[in-house]
Design an enzyme around this catalytic site. Structure first.
Site, PDB file in Angstrom:
ATOM      1  NE  ARG A 126      -1.925   1.817   3.662  1.00  0.00           N
ATOM      2  CZ  ARG A 126      -1.429   1.059   4.884  1.00  0.00           C
ATOM      3  NH1 ARG A 126      -1.881  -0.042   4.940  1.00  0.00           N
ATOM      4  NH2 ARG A 126      -0.748   1.663   5.591  1.00  0.00           N
ATOM      5  CE1 TYR A 174     -17.439  10.171 -15.705  1.00  0.00           C
ATOM      6  CE2 TYR A 174     -16.176  10.677 -13.702  1.00  0.00           C
ATOM      7  CZ  TYR A 174     -16.749   9.821 -14.745  1.00  0.00           C
ATOM      8  OH  TYR A 174     -16.923   8.410 -14.250  1.00  0.00           O
ATOM      9  CG  ASP A 221     -10.338  14.902 -15.779  1.00  0.00           C
ATOM     10  OD1 ASP A 221      -9.683  14.222 -16.549  1.00  0.00           O
ATOM     11  OD2 ASP A 221     -11.339  14.655 -15.272  1.00  0.00           O
ATOM     12  CE  LYS A 232     -13.328   6.991 -18.692  1.00  0.00           C
ATOM     13  NZ  LYS A 232     -12.864   7.057 -17.190  1.00  0.00           N
TER      14      LYS A 232
END
Length: 406
Positions: free
Chosen positions: A63, A115, A189, A214
């Site tokens: 992690r 978005y 973004d 994406k």
């Protein structure tokens, strides 16, 4: 987290390298591994051997840091022109981590047409953290300036908006932000454009966010997000948040995304070229009322777009169908090559109805205000032959709208 500080030693100290070269080599020096793999191996370990209890010289717990994730993060930093990059389990997890840079009752200025997931999070989740958001049409610099409050601490933008494809004058907005809220964190973004087409850090923003799901991964088989930046203090905060909150991707997903990143430039060239061909074809089709593509002269910010995006455009655009709401749905149901599905940026072409899919959480009034109607369709062009895609859309439109409106 990884820094790109040592990558130049791997790919050529002091050299100025192109994005394609960096994407193929940054963070992947085979001399790092005893096996000399020419691609980063997948490290599935959750914990790592220490020399003593105080040893912090290497990896500790996956992690906190993982060799495969480090390779991807270094490569992302390199292609973005950043010093640091951090990967998260999704784009929204990246957004969540940025909000923890703020304090209760801080204010966020955000583009009106972003978005849908960003909108939902800020309205339904950030609000519970006592963070207030003002959504504003950022193509109007005057309105943008008036949206700032004394407690504005973050600005969230999309250079090309989703799904209405508005293009922002990013340098002008950064200038206003620095004047109105000098200490606010400006985040862009960059999912639609990727670092191949646009590098927001060069326009003065603080942090660049990506949904790696994406274009950067490019194969619709990974869910992941990232943040890239240059400020060491901000990076230290994000490094801690990445560890404390634990929304990190798996090593295997990092491996897949790193593999997809290798071909980013050649894929973006094909996506962009094909999308422009399809957009031009639809613009001349009487069954399409209007096409929203920044590469078309009909786009309201076309001049700004060609000045800002000198390498071309992405594979996403939208259009208004010249018909009824039901005919729009019939059109989408008639396609054969396109998949009616969420997401974008993969090798396959997708089509979606923002009103009922990605932006369904908005009220009807909010959707109408930014142009999301029941005939607005968002199209993501994949890597298929564009001639086949054009034929598919044309036959679907013909079946759905045999007699288009004048």
């Amino acid at each position: 987290m990884a820094t790109s500080a040592d990558k130049k030693q791997e790919v050529g100290e002091g050299e100025t390298l192109g994005l394609a070269t960096l994407a193929c080599h940054a963070g992947s020096d085979p001399r790092r591994w005893t096996s000399r793999d020419v691609i980063p191996p997948i490290s599935m370990a959750t914990t790592f051997l220490l020399d003593d209890p105080s040893d912090r010289s290497g990896f500790l717990y996956t992690r906190v840091g993982n060799p495969t994730r480090r390779s991807l993060e270094e490569c992302l930093a390199a292609v973005e022109g950043a010093r640091y990059a951090f990967c998260f389990s999704s784009g929204l997890a990246a957004l969540l981590n940025t909000t923890y840079l703020l304090r209760a009752h801080d204010h966020i200025v955000c583009s009106a047409d972003v978005y849908g997931g960003t909108y939902r999070f800020l309205k339904n989740c950030a609000a519970r953290m006592a963070l207030d958001t003002t959504n504003v049409d950022c193509t109007d610099v005057g309105k943008f300036q008036k949206a700032f409050l004394p407690n504005t601490k973050m600005v969230w933008l999309e250079t090309v908006s989703n799904p209405t494809m508005k293009v922002l004058d990013l340098k002008a907005l950064v200038s206003v932000s620095r004047q109105r809220a000098p200490h606010a964190i400006i985040i862009v973004d960059n999912t639609f454009l990727t670092p191949y087409l646009h590098k927001p850090l060069e326009c003065g923003v603080d942090v660049v966010m990506h949904s790696l799901t994406k274009y950067i991964n490019g194969h619709s088989d990974v869910l992941m997000g990232s943040l890239a930046l240059n400020d060491p203090k901000l990076a230290d905060e994000l490094r801690k948040l990445q560890n404390y909150m634990g929304a990190v991707p798996s090593p295997f997903d990092c491996f897949l995304t790193n593999r997809g990143l290798r071909t980013l430039e050649v894929r973006m060239l094909r996506h962009g070229d094909s999308a422009l061909q399809v957009a031009r074809a639809l613009e001349s089709n009487p069954r399409v009322e209007r096409v929203l593509h920044p590469g078309l002269p009909s786009h309201p910010q076309h001049k700004l777009a060609i000045e800002l995006l000198t390498k071309g455009f992405c594979g996403v655009f939208s259009c208004y169908v010249n018909g009824t709401a039901q005919q729009t749905k019939d059109f989408m149901n008639n396609v054969k090559i396109f998949a009616l599905a969420f997401s974008l940026g993969g090798h396959e072409s997708l089509i979606e109805l923002p009103r009922e899919m990605t932006h369904s959480a908005m009220t009807e009034e909010e959707r109408q205000a930014i142009g999301i109607t029941d005939t607005l369709v968002r199209i993501s062009i994949g890597l298929e032959d564009p001639r086949d895609l054009i034929r598919d859309l044309e036959q679907a439109l013909l079946l759905a709208i045999p007699n288009p409106k004048d």
